[in-house]
Structures are given as C-alpha cells and as structure tokens.
Write a protein that holds these residues in place. Structure first.
Motif, mmCIF file in Angstrom:
data_model
loop_
_atom_site.group_PDB
_atom_site.id
_atom_site.type_symbol
_atom_site.label_atom_id
_atom_site.label_comp_id
_atom_site.label_asym_id
_atom_site.label_seq_id
_atom_site.Cartn_x
_atom_site.Cartn_y
_atom_site.Cartn_z
ATOM 1 N N GLY A 90 76.362 22.602 37.094
ATOM 2 C CA GLY A 90 75.254 21.672 37.273
ATOM 3 C C GLY A 90 74.194 21.673 36.180
ATOM 4 N N PRO A 91 73.506 22.784 35.931
ATOM 5 C CA PRO A 91 72.417 22.758 34.936
ATOM 6 C C PRO A 91 72.883 22.380 33.530
ATOM 7 C CG PRO A 91 72.297 24.726 36.300
ATOM 8 C CD PRO A 91 73.610 24.081 36.623
ATOM 9 N N VAL A 92 74.060 22.868 33.140
ATOM 10 C CA VAL A 92 74.555 22.559 31.789
ATOM 11 C C VAL A 92 74.965 21.091 31.707
ATOM 12 C CG1 VAL A 92 76.295 23.117 30.043
ATOM 13 C CG2 VAL A 92 75.276 24.941 31.427
ATOM 14 N N LYS B 274 74.051 15.833 29.420
ATOM 15 C CA LYS B 274 74.065 14.383 29.678
ATOM 16 C C LYS B 274 72.991 13.653 28.888
ATOM 17 C CE LYS B 274 73.887 12.400 33.634
ATOM 18 N NZ LYS B 274 73.667 12.158 35.087
ATOM 19 N N ARG B 275 71.959 14.369 28.500
ATOM 20 C CA ARG B 275 70.905 13.744 27.694
ATOM 21 C C ARG B 275 71.415 13.312 26.317
ATOM 22 N NH1 ARG B 275 65.810 17.908 28.758
ATOM 23 N NH2 ARG B 275 65.863 17.808 31.038
ATOM 24 N N TYR B 276 72.540 13.897 25.915
ATOM 25 C CA TYR B 276 73.084 13.600 24.583
ATOM 26 C C TYR B 276 74.239 12.598 24.611
ATOM 27 C CZ TYR B 276 70.447 17.770 23.242
ATOM 28 O OH TYR B 276 69.441 18.688 23.023
ATOM 29 N N GLY B 277 74.731 12.262 25.817
ATOM 30 C CA GLY B 277 75.840 11.314 25.873
ATOM 31 C C GLY B 277 76.772 11.584 27.033
ATOM 32 N N ASN B 278 77.961 11.000 26.943
ATOM 33 C CA ASN B 278 78.950 11.082 28.027
ATOM 34 C C ASN B 278 79.554 12.491 28.107
ATOM 35 O OD1 ASN B 278 80.742 10.327 30.041
ATOM 36 N ND2 ASN B 278 82.301 9.674 28.559
ATOM 37 N N VAL C 201 81.267 27.348 31.139
ATOM 38 C CA VAL C 201 80.464 27.962 32.210
ATOM 39 C C VAL C 201 81.407 28.587 33.227
ATOM 40 C CG1 VAL C 201 78.590 26.286 31.942
ATOM 41 C CG2 VAL C 201 80.398 25.872 33.624
ATOM 42 N N LYS C 202 80.863 29.489 34.033
ATOM 43 C CA LYS C 202 81.648 30.014 35.143
ATOM 44 C C LYS C 202 81.816 28.913 36.177
ATOM 45 C CE LYS C 202 80.113 34.778 34.517
ATOM 46 N NZ LYS C 202 79.308 35.890 35.051
#
Length: 267
Positions: free
Chosen positions: A240-242, A247-251, A234-235
C-alpha cells in the motif's frame, strides 16, 4: 509460446555479469505461415526468421506478439519476445536440433543490434523464470535459482527509452558491478538495490522514486535494465504505502516473481 519480463538484479553492461528476476508479466508469440511483410517486422524478429529460413528452410511466417510489457522500458521485453519466438518456431516446424533458446536469443540479439551483451541473463529468466546469473561475454549460464518468496514487485511502467547508453562510462565501473554480482549470488535484494541506484545515477535518471519507495518501506528499489521503468520490492502485504507514493510518478502495477520448470534445457 509464452515468456516473461523481469527486473534487473545486476545490469550486465558494465562487467558482462548479469542477473535478472522473472516477473509474472507475460509475452505471447504465435506464428503462422504466410507472405512476410518485412516492413512490419522489428530488426530482432527479422534476424530470427532469417536465421531459421537459412538454417532449416522454414517457409515464410507471420508473427503475432501480445505483450504486457512496454517496449524499450528496461523490463526485458526484447528477450521475452525473442525466446518465445524461437521456441514457437521450433515447436511449429518440429525442429529436432537440441537448442537452448536463451543462448540462441543472445547470439541473434547481438546480430540484430538490440543488445550490447546479448542479454543472456534476461533471456534465461524470460524462458526459465526464477533468478538467472550469467556471464554474457561467453554466453555462460552460471546458475538459475528459484525466485525470492513472499515478496511483491511494484513496477512504475515506462517505455520508449530516449537516453543514449555510454558503454565506456559504464565499463569504468566494471569492478564495482563485479562486486555487486558477487553480492547478488548470496543476497539478490541487496544487489538489486545497489545496482538499481547506481545505474540510475550513471544513466542520469532521477532518484526521487527510489528514495520515496525506500522511505515507505521497500526493501529494494531502482531502475530496471537501462530504464526508464522503475521497480520496488516489498514484503507481501506491505504494498500500500509504496504503491501510493509511486503512483505520483505514473502508472504502477503490482506483480509477483515468476517461476517455471526449466529442468529440460532443450525443447
């Protein structure tokens, strides 16, 4: 000595052409003289120590590795350990032969059976920082350039790769990956995205984290190496959004590209 992990721009397995961007994820290696315990050495460390004992008659050594990288995660940990250990042995025993540690790392990685191609792209980025472009079949470094500026790299950390790599299947796509490599020479982010998505498909990884990251504004995303770690670019300031979706998938960690001075190619 220290070296660094990285993420793939182009996976070298399909075409032998590889490209890697170093990240600020550190591996430190220290050695001291002592009686070896071969049962505690990885195959790669064993091969490296045996090489230096045979060629330079160094004494037995004990190796201590501290790593911020998960093992078998696709983040270039083996190459980072390898170049750091080779460099540390040279430094400690004041070995004068000119050497470029990534080349020796590639040769010994194949001998140890930890890499099909030697991963010269990974080893060069681990040692030099920046972005490496290599042709691993002939241990050729095509170029090393500074990393992309003003970006952040989000890494969905995973280790302990379980999949079997079907080299023949990957090499059926040789021409496509050669094209991606050519794209990478002028546009690393585009190549990173194409490679990351295609490798995820070919190796059977879910594309859900990639799709989600791209929908949330990532400029590139995919599987690094042979997985299972994912990454998204990301730039700077847009993390934040990414971060929240990955985070829903792990660390997830947020890091930056790493640049080092590699003008002196010997140590």
């Amino acid at each position: 000595m220290q070296a660094y992990g990285g993420v793939s721009i182009v996976n070298a397995l399909p075409s032998w052409y590889g490209s890697t961007m170093a990240l600020n994820m550190k591996v430190s290696v220290n050695v001291k003289e002592g009686i070896r315990d071969r049962s505690k050495e990885t195959d790669l460390i064993k091969i490296i120590i045996d090489y230096f004992k045979e060629k330079y008659s160094i004494p037995d050594i004990l190796v201590e590795v501290n790593s911020e990288l998960p093992q078998q995660g696709g983040l270039k940990s083996s190459s980072a350990v390898s170049v750091a250990l080779i460099s540390e042995i040279y430094r400690k025993f004041d070995i004068k032969d000119p050497i470029f540690p990534p080349i020796l790392s590639a040769i010994l990685s194949i001998k140890a059976g930890v890499s099909y191609t030697g991963a010269l792209d990974d080893a060069t980025a681990a040692f030099c920082g920046g972005i490496s472009y290599t042709y691993n079949k002939y241990f050729k470094i095509i170029k090393v350039q500074k990393p992309i500026e003003d970006i952040s790299v989000l890494v969905l950390l995973r280790g302990g790769r379980q999949i079997n790599i079907d080299i023949k299947k990957l090499r059926d796509f040789q021409m496509i990956f050669e094209e991606i490599f050519q794209i990478g020479l002028r546009d690393p982010l585009e190549a990173m995205k194409l490679n990351g998505i295609l490798i995820a498909n070919l190796l059977g990884y879910s594309l859900d984290p990639v799709r989600d990251a791209l929908k949330k504004g990532a400029v590139a995303s995919g599987i690094s190496g042979n997985g299972p770690s994912y990454f998204a670019i990301v730039k700077e300031g847009d993390e934040g959004p990414v971060y929240e979706i990955l985070k829903r998938y792990g660390n997830v960690i947020i890091t930056r590209p790493m640049n080092l001075d590699c003008k002196d190619l010997s140590i």
